[in-house]
Design a protein around this motif. Structure first.
Motif, PDB file in Angstrom:
ATOM      1  N   LYS A  74       1.026  -1.148  -0.036  1.00 58.50           N
ATOM      2  CA  LYS A  74       0.149  -0.211  -0.071  1.00 58.50           C
ATOM      3  C   LYS A  74       0.858   1.218   0.081  1.00 58.50           C
ATOM      4  N   GLU A  77       2.051   2.323   3.362  1.00 59.01           N
ATOM      5  CA  GLU A  77       2.783   1.701   4.086  1.00 59.01           C
ATOM      6  C   GLU A  77       4.245   2.218   3.611  1.00 59.01           C
ATOM      7  N   GLU A  79       4.852   5.233   2.537  1.00 57.94           N
ATOM      8  CA  GLU A  79       5.051   6.543   3.072  1.00 57.94           C
ATOM      9  C   GLU A  79       5.637   6.609   4.510  1.00 57.94           C
ATOM     10  N   ILE A  80       5.050   5.591   5.380  1.00 55.19           N
ATOM     11  CA  ILE A  80       5.494   5.240   6.738  1.00 55.19           C
ATOM     12  C   ILE A  80       7.186   4.828   6.675  1.00 55.19           C
ATOM     13  N   TRP A  83       9.297   7.674   5.463  1.00 52.86           N
ATOM     14  CA  TRP A  83       9.565   8.851   6.604  1.00 52.86           C
ATOM     15  C   TRP A  83      10.181   8.271   7.592  1.00 52.86           C
ATOM     16  N   ARG A 103       0.542  10.451  -4.423  1.00 59.71           N
ATOM     17  CA  ARG A 103       1.371  10.586  -3.247  1.00 59.71           C
ATOM     18  C   ARG A 103       2.626   9.577  -3.538  1.00 59.71           C
ATOM     19  N   ALA A 364       2.684   1.665  10.826  1.00 58.84           N
ATOM     20  CA  ALA A 364       2.130   1.488   9.541  1.00 58.84           C
ATOM     21  C   ALA A 364       0.665   0.888   9.947  1.00 58.84           C
TER      22      ALA A 364
END
Lengths: 369, 369
Positions: A74, A77, A79-80, A83, A103, A364
């Motif tokens: 996903k 996931e 992104e987390i 980051w 995104r 996440a």
């Protein structure tokens, strides 16, 4: 709202509030090391799947042992993880919505991010998002090698799709996604061997078809904890997307032979009622334990089985010779299926010996979009 | 980490990011109103169960329509509700751990909080926590009326336990908890009627035994969405602990007749792959939808069924006459089981007609302890 941590470093295990997601750090680290050495010995890259652990902490421990990056399912996931310091991500799944792709393209400004496609419309949507963001996205073609889920059938349509990717100024052809999910839990080694032999043959032919079309495959990815040794030995796959090996679960334990990893993940529960001498009820039910892949197991307690779950209750059955349980006694439970169990918790409680060593966020958790 | 809201008020439904937990506000409000009027007509109190909705917003809407308070299963749920303005809570479940009981006793300083017991050790632990906190806690005796989970068998042992509660200077006897969980999903009205007739008879006799022992029952509580009309009409129960009626789900829909409420809860998903003309894959799988009580249903799309779930994928099967799905098309799915589905999301997206009206946090999501 994020839940409060159920423990603090230094506490004895018995002081952990329940239900809690407990990680046996010795077993976990042994699993990390063992998979890293197996992949290195086989000469294939390791790109473990973060859909299992949902944690940049775990991802970075895998990468520190040689993994080239992470798989996710996903965008949330991805992104987390980015980051949290992960620099190389493959979304081993189709993403077709323009909002999600925007995104993903934004992430590509600060990390290497690849994604899969199995349809021209998906490729065009990825290209549009990459164009908008001013990035170039690697796109893998997913082929269906036995699981009958997403993916094109191997063959000329897949070559056409790969050409469409390679032809876009905003994309690069990233290779093949060829995961045989169904094979992971086939119980006998004969079934798994046959499944992956077929998947590897289809994938190998596809790699050759693409080569003849002038397209190399930077990634030929697939494999899970149930079959990774077969993909690793195939000569076709160059990346392993194993996830569950870090934790293990009851369902993988039912494979013959079981994968060569230690049980590292548990749900710690407490006995809340003993309605009859042969029955105890713990405070971990359907919301605390995934039950989609068969029942959980009671850890290291002979003659005690987890027989049924309701929303907030787990019913344990005690055989006559089992040592009786006491009210408020802690019971360690092996989840039936690790991935969706982890996804219900906000915290890992890392334990070593009899004490809590660390708390890590399941960062996440719930990242479904 | 809490997930970002998947929508904003004013958006069209098609702009909601998926998967998302969607509440049809018209249907939801009709359910709130209908249950309130049924309970009022039957002359019984309504104490809806927050294990379903996990939300002070929903709780306060129920209370505004006459509910006397809320039931919860966990201390963590009680905390979220009290912090969100709910003044009267029954933990319809055993709590035996001193650490959890200390949290519950702390809440009793700012709200009316009752809890259940089925063992003397539990009663003593509650009394100790109440003594420490300087509060007096009402304690109900849970009796087992057919579900074979927690609870004492109705009879003299339950009277002894009630006396032990009443004898403590830190406790008061709060009545009986008599929930027949198994009966809720018995498919025929005949089975449900027989189960609740038996539960009501056992409970009625217990109330009489306690009366003869000089103990009145402020609460005689039980019932769920599948059987509440039977408990309400029994003359024995004075509080209904219904939860699922606010939302409904596919499993309750399989009762004959189905409970008289509208389907208000959905998981909005998107088509992410169409590998074959008879198959589509949506982005809502095991992590997005509870599958413990049978498969989810596709809403208002003739000839399309949700046939299997893996972690992040849901496979839809299309009959030849079904209108085809398009890539990235939104599909509304009715969860198989509402309670554990809600517990995986951080946000309700409230919709009315074709637009998003509100976002509400699932504030007690993951409150398992």
């Amino acid at each position: 709202m994020m839940q409060r941590p159920p423990a603090a470093p230094g506490m004895p295990i018995d002081a952990i509030d329940t239900p809690a997601l407990v990680l046996d750090l010795d077993a976990f680290e042994a699993n990390l090391d063992h998979m890293a050495s197996l992949a290195a010995a086989a000469g294939v890259r390791l790109r473990p799947h973060a859909k299992t652990h949902k944690s940049p902490v775990v991802a970075n421990l895998q990468i520190a042992r040689g993994a080239v990056g992470q798989c996710v399912q996903k965008v949330g996931e991805a992104e987390i993880l980015v980051w949290g310091g992960v620099r190389d991500i493959l979304v081993s799944n189709e993403v077709v919505s323009p909002a999600k792709l925007a995104r993903l393209a934004a992430l590509a400004k600060i990390a290497h991010v690849a994604v899969c496609a199995d349809h021209g419309q998906g490729v065009d949507a990825i290209a549009a998002a990459a164009c908008d963001a001013g990035v170039r996205l690697p796109v893998l073609v997913e082929i269906s090698v036995g699981s009958m889920r997403c993916g094109l059938p191997p063959g000329p349509d897949a070559v056409v799709l790969a050409r469409r990717i390679a032809a876009s100024p905003h994309l690069s052809f990233g290779g093949l996604q060829a995961y045989h999910g169904r094979a992971q839990h086939q119980r006998s080694v004969e079934e798994r061997t046959a499944s992956i032999a077929s998947a590897a043959e289809l994938t190998g032919r596809m790699v050759e078809d693409l080569r003849q079309a002038g397209l190399g495959c930077p990634i030929v990815g697939g494999a899970g904890t149930g079959t990774f040794a077969l993909e690793a030995a195939s000569g076709v796959f160059n990346e392993l997307q194993v996830g569950s090996y870090v934790f293990m679960d009851a369902d993988y334990g039912r494979n013959h032979p079981a994968p060569p990893f230690k049980q590292a993940l548990f749900v710690l529960s407490s006995v809340m009622s003993i309605p009859r001498p042969d029955t105890a009820v713990v405070d971990a039910g359907l919301k605390a334990l995934a039950t989609d892949s068969g029942p959980p197991l009671v850890w290291l307690r002979e003659g005690i089985s987890y027989v049924s779950a309701s929303d907030e209750h787990g019913k344990l059955s005690l055989e006559p010779e089992a040592r009786p349980l006491k009210l408020d006694e802690k019971v360690m439970i092996v989840p039936g299926h690790c991935d969706p169990t982890v996804d219900r918790y906000d915290w890992y409680v890392g334990v070593r010996g009899s004490r809590v060593e660390c708390l890590w966020p399941v960062a996440a958790r719930g990242a479904m979009s």
